[in-house]
Design a protein around this motif. Structure first.
Motif, PDB file in Angstrom:
ATOM      1  N   UNK A  28       0.829  -1.212   0.000  1.00 38.66           N
ATOM      2  CA  UNK A  28       0.000   0.000   0.000  1.00 38.66           C
ATOM      3  C   UNK A  28       0.861   1.259   0.000  1.00 38.66           C
ATOM      4  N   UNK A  29       1.991   1.183   0.669  1.00 42.51           N
ATOM      5  CA  UNK A  29       2.901   2.324   0.687  1.00 42.51           C
ATOM      6  C   UNK A  29       3.357   2.703  -0.714  1.00 42.51           C
ATOM      7  N   UNK A  30       3.655   1.687  -1.542  1.00 43.38           N
ATOM      8  CA  UNK A  30       4.044   2.030  -2.912  1.00 43.38           C
ATOM      9  C   UNK A  30       2.872   2.564  -3.687  1.00 43.38           C
ATOM     10  N   UNK A  31       1.687   1.993  -3.427  1.00 43.95           N
ATOM     11  CA  UNK A  31       0.517   2.461  -4.172  1.00 43.95           C
ATOM     12  C   UNK A  31       0.239   3.937  -3.874  1.00 43.95           C
ATOM     13  N   UNK A  32       0.536   4.323  -2.633  1.00 44.63           N
ATOM     14  CA  UNK A  32       0.319   5.712  -2.223  1.00 44.63           C
ATOM     15  C   UNK A  32       1.461   6.634  -2.624  1.00 44.63           C
ATOM     16  N   UNK A  33       2.570   6.066  -3.087  1.00 45.35           N
ATOM     17  CA  UNK A  33       3.767   6.855  -3.376  1.00 45.35           C
ATOM     18  C   UNK A  33       3.411   7.995  -4.344  1.00 45.35           C
ATOM     19  N   UNK A  34       3.801   9.265  -4.045  1.00 42.37           N
ATOM     20  CA  UNK A  34       3.316  10.393  -4.846  1.00 42.37           C
ATOM     21  C   UNK A  34       3.797  10.415  -6.291  1.00 42.37           C
ATOM     22  N   UNK A  35       5.045   9.989  -6.572  1.00 38.02           N
ATOM     23  CA  UNK A  35       5.572  10.144  -7.928  1.00 38.02           C
ATOM     24  C   UNK A  35       5.216   8.986  -8.847  1.00 38.02           C
ATOM     25  N   UNK A  36       5.396   7.768  -8.379  1.00 36.20           N
ATOM     26  CA  UNK A  36       5.152   6.634  -9.264  1.00 36.20           C
ATOM     27  C   UNK A  36       4.111   5.662  -8.730  1.00 36.20           C
ATOM     28  N   UNK A  37       3.475   6.012  -7.603  1.00 39.84           N
ATOM     29  CA  UNK A  37       2.459   5.125  -7.034  1.00 39.84           C
ATOM     30  C   UNK A  37       1.267   4.981  -7.969  1.00 39.84           C
ATOM     31  N   UNK A  38       0.639   3.811  -7.923  1.00 41.10           N
ATOM     32  CA  UNK A  38      -0.405   3.503  -8.897  1.00 41.10           C
ATOM     33  C   UNK A  38      -1.637   4.402  -8.713  1.00 41.10           C
ATOM     34  N   UNK A  40      10.614  -2.835  -9.326  1.00 37.12           N
ATOM     35  CA  UNK A  40      10.270  -4.208  -9.679  1.00 37.12           C
ATOM     36  C   UNK A  40      10.865  -5.184  -8.670  1.00 37.12           C
ATOM     37  N   UNK A  41      12.043  -4.846  -8.156  1.00 38.23           N
ATOM     38  CA  UNK A  41      12.654  -5.701  -7.147  1.00 38.23           C
ATOM     39  C   UNK A  41      11.791  -5.737  -5.889  1.00 38.23           C
ATOM     40  N   UNK A  42      11.272  -4.542  -5.536  1.00 43.09           N
ATOM     41  CA  UNK A  42      10.433  -4.489  -4.338  1.00 43.09           C
ATOM     42  C   UNK A  42       9.145  -5.282  -4.523  1.00 43.09           C
ATOM     43  N   UNK A  43       8.562  -5.160  -5.716  1.00 47.68           N
ATOM     44  CA  UNK A  43       7.353  -5.933  -5.974  1.00 47.68           C
ATOM     45  C   UNK A  43       7.653  -7.410  -5.853  1.00 47.68           C
ATOM     46  N   UNK A  44       8.798  -7.804  -6.373  1.00 51.82           N
ATOM     47  CA  UNK A  44       9.182  -9.210  -6.272  1.00 51.82           C
ATOM     48  C   UNK A  44       9.286  -9.613  -4.813  1.00 51.82           C
ATOM     49  N   UNK A  45       9.850  -8.712  -4.001  1.00 51.96           N
ATOM     50  CA  UNK A  45       9.996  -9.000  -2.582  1.00 51.96           C
ATOM     51  C   UNK A  45       8.632  -9.197  -1.930  1.00 51.96           C
ATOM     52  N   UNK A  46       7.680  -8.314  -2.264  1.00 50.59           N
ATOM     53  CA  UNK A  46       6.352  -8.418  -1.668  1.00 50.59           C
ATOM     54  C   UNK A  46       5.688  -9.716  -2.087  1.00 50.59           C
TER      55      UNK A  46
END
Lengths: 302, 233
Positions: free
Chosen positions: A129-139, B199-205
């Motif tokens: 969820x943290x990546x999804x919320x990421x401001x620059x490249x989050x989904x 992509x590495x992080x996604x792989x980790x998750x």
């Protein structure tokens, strides 16, 4: 007294020894020690200094402490109130619409799907969820920008005005499956004739839902509300992973604040005080829970 | 790969790189070892406790059950510092054993609570018959009670295993060295590294979630049945 218990014991008592021994050593003693520490000033080395109720007085005047309790309240909304309401509607919908019109298998697949987040380690879900919320490249911002709503893109977790709401969304997503599974199991118990009779009397779906379903599911609702409230008070992992309590104190919760005092700021006494206050809050709800459960059991045994 | 663009190629390279970078084999083994050992110990403790309280009907049963119920709900923060201090003093800090012991004891509170209520309904005739035939308590437990309670015991085992697998707070405090860390802990920590490719992080998750999903599908039916049993009874 001792003689009486020995005659009734008949050799079972020895089986309690390992469990009780470990329990006293690893739960009871630390618990008492923590309460004792809450009356001291201690950095973790040397001897704790007794300061009476000073830590508690400090907590009462500490804006961060109150902020943490307010955020726990927000988590109760996200973990207890909203999932219980959505869970009730979804369970009723899956039970008397999807299962009837489409099939039991489909309803079971949906139930499993909603439950899935519950078995993923909440910490790993929080990382994603943290990546999804990421401001620059989050989904999330990516989708907003690509459908022309770029103005709505936010620094979701990095902005004090949206951080807590963003955490709440994650917790709602995580939590919905639990009430759903419990309520769907409870619905099996309800006599379908009740619904048929109500339908014959001309009751609408919503009337049947509120008068029959909710009423008969009351035992399950108590269980869900109380257990999830306890959980909401204890949340630590998602906060640690997503926000570390920030920005500022916008997402700090009691468990994390206590951890921070213990291990970051070396204010062990104050950390122990916050942990003790948290424990008291949890115990109050536990007492309610135990009382309601024993009342239900007494009622079932009649 | 630019993060905004759609993925263009399919490759297992990221999975393999991540696997090696975080030494996933080691994390997986740690998680598996801790979860298995802790679940077995918790099961044994719960079984012994519940045998004494539910089958033996010891005086003070209610007192013990309230004692254990309260422990189920205690926040970990209320125990953590004294435990941390204690394990440092006895030299067990930063060992997998410390997490196994603490989690097994905490989880056995729930196990005792659940099994004791299951055992209270255990048919008296069976236990009495075994005792009249000259079985001692250990034989009664092992030959009569355990085989008949297998369904409840296996549900509890699955519960304990998953709870321990998903646990974060205790491993965070107790398992500081890299070689002792569990899967969730390693995944949560991996986010801190600078310059880690997305992509590495996604792989980790993905690697972190797969074991749980496998477990879920293996035990889906037992689980959904038991969540409800655990909550209502």
């Amino acid at each position: 007294m001792a003689r009486k218990s020995q005659t009734r014991d008949r050799g079972y008592g020895i089986f309690l020894v390992p469990g009780v021994l470990l329990f006293v050593l690893l739960v009871f003693a630390p618990f008492v020690a923590n309460i004792a520490l809450s009356f001291t000033r201690w950095s973790g080395v040397g001897v704790p200094v007794w300061i009476g109720l000073a830590n508690y007085q400090k907590a009462l005047g500490d804006a961060v402490f109150w902020a943490s309790l307010r955020n726990n309240l927000a988590l109760i909304v996200a973990i207890t109130v909203i999932p219980t309401l959505i869970g009730l509607f979804l369970a009723a919908f899956l039970f008397d619409y999807v299962a009837v019109k489409i099939g039991k298998r489909t309803a079971n697949v949906f139930r499993a799907g909603y439950y899935l987040p519950q078995i993923i380690p909440v910490v790993i879900a929080s990382v994603v969820w943290r990546w999804m919320y990421q401001p620059d490249w989050g989904v999330i911002n990516y989708v907003l920008r690509s459908i022309g709503l770029g103005a709505l893109a936010q620094n979701w977790l990095g902005d004090a005005s949206t951080a807590m709401a963003s955490v709440m969304v994650v917790m709602i997503w995580f939590q919905i499956g639990y009430p759903l599974v419990i309520f769907m199991a409870g619905l099996q118990r309800i006599d379908p004739e009740l619904y048929e009779a109500a339908a014959l009397e001309g009751a609408s779906w919503f009337q049947r839902f509120s008068r029959i379903t909710v009423h008969l599911l009351l035992p399950e609702i108590y269980v869900v509300v109380l257990t999830t409230t306890i959980y909401a008070l204890k949340v630590f992992g998602p906060i640690y992973v997503m926000t570390l309590g920030g920005p500022g104190t916008s997402t700090i919760v009691a468990a994390y604040f206590s951890f921070k005092n213990f291990f970051d700021r070396s204010q062990v006494g104050y950390g122990a005080t916050i942990a003790t206050v948290l424990t008291v809050l949890v115990l109050i709800i536990t007492i309610f829970y135990v009382r309601i459960q024993s009342r239900q059991q007494a009622w079932e045994n009649q | 790969m630019a993060p905004m663009a759609l993925p263009t190629t399919f490759t297992l390279e990221n999975l393999i790189n991540t696997w090696q970078k975080v030494d996933y084999t080691n994390k997986l083994l740690n998680s598996f070892y801790i979860s298995l050992a802790s679940a077995l110990l918790a099961l044994a403790l719960s079984l012994f406790n519940a045998f004494a309280l539910g089958i033996g009907r010891l005086p003070g049963k209610t007192f013990f059950l309230i004692f254990f119920t309260i422990a189920i709900t205690l926040p970990n923060e209320a125990l953590i510092y004294p435990l941390y201090y204690m394990f440092k003093e006895i030299g067990l800090y930063d060992t997998r054993l410390s997490v196994i012991l603490i989690l097994a004891t905490l989880n056995s509170a729930f196990g005792t609570y659940l099994l004791a209520s299951v055992f209270t309904a255990f048919p008296r005739e069976l236990t009495d018959a075994a005792l009249i035939d000259g079985a001692n308590k250990l034989q009664l437990l092992w030959r009569v009670v355990v085989p008949i309670s297998m369904p409840a015991l296996s549900v509890l085992f699955v519960f304990f295993f998953i709870w321990t697998w998903n646990e974060f707070f205790l491993p965070l405090i107790f398992l500081v060295s890299n070689s002792n860390q569990t899967v969730p802990l390693a995944m949560a920590m991996a986010r801190g590294e600078r310059g880690v490719v997305i992509t590495t992080q996604s792989a980790a998750a993905l690697l972190g979630v797969v074991p749980c999903i496998l477990f879920f599908f293996l035990f889906q039916r037992t689980l959904t049945r038991s969540i409800t049993a655990g909550a209502i009874k």
